[in-house]
Write a protein that holds these residues in place. Sequence first.
Motif, mmCIF file in Angstrom:
data_model
loop_
_atom_site.group_PDB
_atom_site.id
_atom_site.type_symbol
_atom_site.label_atom_id
_atom_site.label_comp_id
_atom_site.label_asym_id
_atom_site.label_seq_id
_atom_site.Cartn_x
_atom_site.Cartn_y
_atom_site.Cartn_z
ATOM 1 N N LYS A 117 0.831 -1.218 0.000
ATOM 2 C CA LYS A 117 0.000 0.000 0.000
ATOM 3 C C LYS A 117 0.858 1.257 0.000
ATOM 4 C CE LYS A 117 -3.861 -2.511 1.606
ATOM 5 N NZ LYS A 117 -4.268 -3.323 2.740
ATOM 6 N N SER A 126 2.216 1.562 -3.573
ATOM 7 C CA SER A 126 1.248 2.044 -4.559
ATOM 8 C C SER A 126 0.758 3.456 -4.249
ATOM 9 C CB SER A 126 0.076 1.066 -4.671
ATOM 10 O OG SER A 126 -0.427 0.779 -3.400
ATOM 11 N N ILE A 175 -1.037 4.490 -1.573
ATOM 12 C CA ILE A 175 -2.271 4.624 -0.788
ATOM 13 C C ILE A 175 -1.942 5.049 0.638
ATOM 14 C CG2 ILE A 175 -4.342 3.454 0.013
ATOM 15 C CD1 ILE A 175 -3.825 1.367 -2.180
ATOM 16 N N ARG A 226 0.868 9.875 -6.914
ATOM 17 C CA ARG A 226 0.010 8.691 -7.007
ATOM 18 C C ARG A 226 -0.785 8.648 -8.310
ATOM 19 N NH1 ARG A 226 -3.708 8.702 -2.513
ATOM 20 N NH2 ARG A 226 -5.324 9.427 -3.921
ATOM 21 N N LYS A 227 -1.388 9.756 -8.676
ATOM 22 C CA LYS A 227 -2.229 9.790 -9.890
ATOM 23 C C LYS A 227 -1.399 9.515 -11.145
ATOM 24 C CE LYS A 227 -6.373 10.465 -8.645
ATOM 25 N NZ LYS A 227 -6.709 11.360 -7.546
ATOM 26 N N ALA A 270 -0.373 5.936 -11.239
ATOM 27 C CA ALA A 270 -1.504 5.003 -11.391
ATOM 28 C C ALA A 270 -1.522 4.335 -12.765
ATOM 29 C CB ALA A 270 -2.815 5.743 -11.157
ATOM 30 N N ILE A 308 1.087 1.343 -12.857
ATOM 31 C CA ILE A 308 1.023 0.185 -11.954
ATOM 32 C C ILE A 308 -0.362 -0.460 -11.989
ATOM 33 C CG2 ILE A 308 2.827 0.967 -10.357
ATOM 34 C CD1 ILE A 308 0.570 1.753 -8.413
ATOM 35 N N THR A 368 -2.789 -3.428 -9.706
ATOM 36 C CA THR A 368 -2.843 -4.087 -8.394
ATOM 37 C C THR A 368 -3.963 -5.116 -8.365
ATOM 38 O OG1 THR A 368 -4.085 -2.147 -7.738
ATOM 39 C CG2 THR A 368 -1.918 -2.384 -6.766
ATOM 40 N N VAL A 369 -3.701 -6.191 -7.644
ATOM 41 C CA VAL A 369 -4.753 -7.150 -7.333
ATOM 42 C C VAL A 369 -4.664 -7.421 -5.840
ATOM 43 C CG1 VAL A 369 -5.600 -9.508 -7.633
ATOM 44 C CG2 VAL A 369 -4.742 -8.260 -9.602
ATOM 45 N N PHE A 370 -5.729 -7.075 -5.127
ATOM 46 C CA PHE A 370 -5.808 -7.423 -3.707
ATOM 47 C C PHE A 370 -6.738 -8.631 -3.630
ATOM 48 C CE2 PHE A 370 -5.104 -2.747 -3.651
ATOM 49 C CZ PHE A 370 -3.887 -2.734 -2.982
ATOM 50 N N LEU A 429 -12.555 0.224 -17.158
ATOM 51 C CA LEU A 429 -11.171 0.505 -16.753
ATOM 52 C C LEU A 429 -10.373 1.070 -17.928
ATOM 53 C CD1 LEU A 429 -10.415 -2.550 -14.444
ATOM 54 C CD2 LEU A 429 -10.709 -0.186 -13.762
ATOM 55 N N TYR A 448 -8.528 4.626 -17.725
ATOM 56 C CA TYR A 448 -7.075 4.746 -17.936
ATOM 57 C C TYR A 448 -6.731 5.367 -19.299
ATOM 58 C CZ TYR A 448 -5.919 2.103 -13.742
ATOM 59 O OH TYR A 448 -5.754 1.707 -12.433
#
Lengths: 305, 260
Positions: A48, A51, A53, A72-73, A76, A79, A81-83, A102, A106
């Motif tokens: 986190k 990335s 957060i 971060r933006k 984004a 990168i 992510t998969v949680f 998505l 993006y």
Amino acid sequence: MKIVEVKDLTKQFVKDKKAVDNISFDIEKGEILGFIGPNGAGKSTTIKMLSGILTPTYGNINILGLNPTKDRKKLAKSIGTVFGQKSQLWMHLPPIDTFNLLGVIYDVKPKILKERIDKFIELFELAPIINNQVRKLSLGERIKCEIAASLIHNPQVLFLDEPTIGLDVVIKKVIRDLILKMNKEEQVTILLTSHDIQDIEKLCDRVIIINNGKIVFENTMKYLKYNYLGKKLISIKTENNFNIPQIEGVSILKQKDYSAKLEVDTKLNSIKDIIDTIVSTNNVLDITIDDIPLEEVIGQIYKNN
Amino acid sequence: MKKFFYLAYISIKNYTFYLKDFLITRIFLVIVIIIFSFIYKTLLGSNQSYASFTLPMLLYYLAITESIEMSKTLIHNTISDEIKSGTVAYILLRPISYISFHVSSAIGEITIKQLVTMIIGFICAFFVSGFKIINFWMVIASLPVIYGAVLLNLFFMILIGMFAFYIEEVRPIYWIYQKFIFIVGGLFVPLEFFPPTVLKIFKFFPFTYMNYFAAKMSVKFDLHEYIIGFSIQLLYIFIVYFLSILIYSKGIKRVSIQGG
């Protein structure tokens, strides 16, 4: 080329307890780095922070030349992510709708978006489920879609936080194969966290073990395998009293009339030979082979240190 | 802008999976209009109108206020759950602002719900009032303030959701807000039913512009009142929106996403 650089990273949520405690590491382009540790070790907190957060209490992070907290933006788009325990898919819609959404979020060009979706449908074998509601998918099918969704915008770095959690062995293997496939196809750099040593063993070139927020081990998978994962646990149930086989490298951890738990050193004897000997001397009803628990591996590492 | 419209489109698509559920819940609106027709008749007694509102005006007024009320999505709960469960992580990692994401994804669903509910309400009011109609040009002229009310409610609920960064449970705040809507918002009766002094005080509250004002303009249009009311409504929309951004930007620094 270093894609991720982490230096002296620390995160403190409450006084006197650091969730992540002064860790440093790098990830090379195209590498799959395994990040393992027990519950509450600090794996997810690290992801986190990487990335963007969470803001680190101390330390520096550099991903593709950007600081995740400040940019971060901007980051984004590079990168994915998969949680494993959370979903990014719209539960009441088919996965194809989330993929398209998505793509738009993006700013992926429509033609490229279509090509990428088609590619993932083929690569992940999503054709039979792509138009089914997400809530009607099995967990394994959903995780496949989660991974595809995280790759729609062609990220250079992928954070996979326990992607195989809750899956059965067959689906775990499917997901591992997919991760390997896309690592090769897309040349994506992956940071993978898991409780499951097998995930790391099958996928990662290099591994970091974290415990109580500190790195307790950082080396190649080969080294970890040779020095710490050379043992397996065998649980056996027999019809009659269990006959203890005299085999080198086998020690008995527990034995009751019709069952036993053995620890096997695979460096001294192969699993196949050991099983053959046990089966030939006993009337075996059930047999299971497990890895040494992660906690024990960590214990061993501490002992060796 | 494309991503915001696409999000709205996806949210409409998501909602239409529950079209049957949606239509069933609209039965409640029919019941409310029938019950209130009796209350209004008792209130009017032998008079044609009360505070210059006739029975058909009151029924159409109720159809509009209920359409705004029943079209709300519980966005404050969604935000609160996302913050508590950590799902907020996924949205924070997108190249879109957190508030814009929620506004776009809610607005599509709310707009459709409001429109359909209002039409059902009008049909019901038409039958219950004895086939009386109102001047629909007033309704069309009032559409900006109706959707202004929808938007103000949405931003207010997002603002309530933002408190999840600071407190465990935002539902009590929503409960208070809802009660204000019932009374100050003029959900069941126009604010003209209150004493004039109370009405003057209520006109300073944002809740007045979340329901009452839009419904009143639809059945009793007044250009002067419309311009002043619409300006105040827009002002409140901006105030609540900026408050949400302010609380979000402070709150996001406190976030500690669970899990792992």
